[in-house]
Design a protein around this motif. Structure first.
Motif, PDB file in Angstrom:
ATOM      1  N   TYR A  16      -4.595  -8.934   2.416  1.00 40.68           N
ATOM      2  CA  TYR A  16      -4.179  -7.531   2.344  1.00 40.68           C
ATOM      3  C   TYR A  16      -5.257  -6.581   1.831  1.00 40.68           C
ATOM      4  N   VAL A  17      -6.349  -7.134   1.297  1.00 38.22           N
ATOM      5  CA  VAL A  17      -7.443  -6.284   0.808  1.00 38.22           C
ATOM      6  C   VAL A  17      -8.722  -6.696   1.537  1.00 38.22           C
ATOM      7  N   PRO A  18      -9.060  -6.037   2.637  1.00 37.82           N
ATOM      8  CA  PRO A  18     -10.231  -6.436   3.440  1.00 37.82           C
ATOM      9  C   PRO A  18     -11.524  -6.498   2.644  1.00 37.82           C
ATOM     10  N   ALA A  19     -11.672  -5.654   1.626  1.00 39.06           N
ATOM     11  CA  ALA A  19     -12.918  -5.593   0.862  1.00 39.06           C
ATOM     12  C   ALA A  19     -13.249  -6.918   0.186  1.00 39.06           C
ATOM     13  N   VAL A  20     -12.237  -7.741  -0.101  1.00 42.72           N
ATOM     14  CA  VAL A  20     -12.483  -9.025  -0.758  1.00 42.72           C
ATOM     15  C   VAL A  20     -13.419  -9.892   0.086  1.00 42.72           C
TER      16      VAL A  20
END
Length: 442
Positions: free
Chosen positions: A428-432
């Motif tokens: 859910y958090v692409p930046a990871v």
């Protein structure tokens, strides 16, 4: 053609369902995975008549005719040499020195050495076996119940496919046409996040139950022990240093990094006099056995993937699922559930070559970055390796200790929950998974 449009309904008949039933039945009968996949592929081709049967022979060779796959046996061999030369014990000494300040220090050291081993071998099963033999007896002596000690090693070994360089990322990159080096870079933060989640889970469980004491050490004594361990074992870190620097600097491909690591590890073994020419036959046979499991699966999966694509199965799956709901967050949860369940019953390689082409169109349909999808998929499969009651790492650790699988599985539940949180963050958090990537991949 069926695969050219998402709006067209795909009708599947017995030419699809019968091969699937045959595959499931053969797996249940403990038939080798490559044989089960090959039988399903041939049955599907014969029944559908969409493609000539001669495709099987052609795809068997073209499916593994890839330079990137040469890295797989090289990383496997590097891990085997690492154990035989005793360099893996140097990792444990340094990890133990790093964590001696905390309660549960040796448990944390066990997890760290799993991560260090993962940064070289790229294999979870190999890590579980190697680290388990070194640490489980000492974990029990330190106060951990044997089932929990086994679960801790099984969880830590999941980092084998999650921390680069990983064989799993090489294979999924080959299947989906993505650079393995790019996937390695994207996997750095998620891999470390999984490692941290296991460390934190162990510290919490240890604090609740008081398994292991320790931590009563002065700063001077701490740094003295750490310096002593680094002085006696610093050279062990040359190998992962070569791999990471070579790949991430762009100076070496994963294959070249693997070859360099093998040569350097062998030379170090000779210098330390812990390796001799008499050890080579056993090392090569051991590594060949592991490689001999992976490559046939990739080879026989190629014609199966071709048949599924021609029949429109990936697109049909997307149409069917999005017909139930168009909420991206629900579809992501569905994919995660499928991957964890699959990782629970089958090894990484067949799961990748079968599920990646089916699930990626669904990820594309909801706008998920393809790199993010790959990292999510491999991480979710890794969680499946310790998911009770059938996680594969549970069986590996049970095999080397004789401990009951059900007892280990029960103690593995906190680690499953901790790792699941990281999977959700990745999903859910692409930046990871994209923070370290060049802008073109974001």
């Amino acid at each position: 053609m069926l695969w050219q449009t998402m709006s067209q309904t795909v009708e599947l008949g017995w030419d699809f369902y019968l091969p699937v039933l045959i595959f499931v039945g053969l797996i249940a009968l403990a038939v080798p995975v490559w044989a089960a996949i090959g039988t399903a592929a041939i049955t599907m081709l014969v029944m559908s008549g969409d493609l000539p049967l001669s495709l099987v022979g052609e795809k068997l060779f073209t499916g593994i005719d890839a330079f990137a796959l040469t890295a797989v046996p090289l990383f496997i061999l590097t891990g085997d040499v690492l154990v035989r030369t005793g360099l893996s014990r140097k990792f444990l000494d340094v990890a133990e020195a790093l964590t001696q300040f905390a309660k549960g220090g040796f448990g944390s050291a066990t997890v760290l050495v799993c991560g260090m081993f993962a940064a070289i071998s790229g294999s979870d099963a190999a890590g579980a076996a190697a680290v388990g033999r070194m640490t489980i007896a000492r974990l029990v002596e330190s106060g951990y119940p044997r089932p929990y000690a086994c679960a801790l090693v099984a969880a830590g070994a999941c980092t084998g496919i999650l921390i680069p360089p990983s064989i799993a990322y090489i294979i999924i990159g080959l299947v989906l046409g993505i650079s393995a080096s790019t996937l390695f870079l994207a996997a750095l933060i998620p891999g470390l996040a999984i490692l941290i989640s296991i460390l934190v889970t162990n510290l919490i469980v240890n604090r609740i139950h008081g398994y292991e004491g320790g931590g009563n050490i002065s700063m001077g004594e701490y740094f003295s022990r750490l310096a002593a361990s680094l002085k006696s074992g610093w050279y062990a870190f040359i190998v992962p240093g070569i791999i990471f620097y070579g790949i991430f600097s762009g100076r070496l491909t994963p294959t070249e990094a693997g070859a360099t690591a093998v040569v350097v590890t062998i030379i170090m073994g000779f210098i330390m006099r812990t390796l001799s020419f008499a050890d080579f036959p056993a090392m090569l046979v051991s590594s060949a056995k592991v490689n001999g499991v992976i490559l046939p699966i990739i080879a026989f999966s190629a014609p199966l993937a071709e048949a599924l694509a021609i029949m429109g199965v990936p697109q049909g799956f997307v149409t069917a699922v999005t017909g139930l709901t168009d909420e991206p967050w629900i579809l992501i949860l569905l994919m995660i559930g499928i991957l964890i369940a699959a990782g629970c019953v089958m090894e990484t390689t067949p799961n990748i070559v079968i599920l990646a082409p089916i699930l990626k169109p669904l990820a594309d349909n909801i706008g998920m970055n393809e790199i993010q999808f790959c990292i999510m998929m491999i991480t979710a499969l890794g969680v499946g390796f310790i998911t009770p009651p059938l996680g594969l790492n549970l069986f590996v650790v049970s095999g080397i200790t004789g401990e009951s699988i059900l007892k280990i599985a029960a103690r593995a539940i906190p680690f499953v929950l901790g790792m699941f949180v990281v999977v959700l963050l990745i999903a859910y958090v692409p930046a990871v998974s994209t923070t370290l990537l060049p802008e073109i991949y974001k």
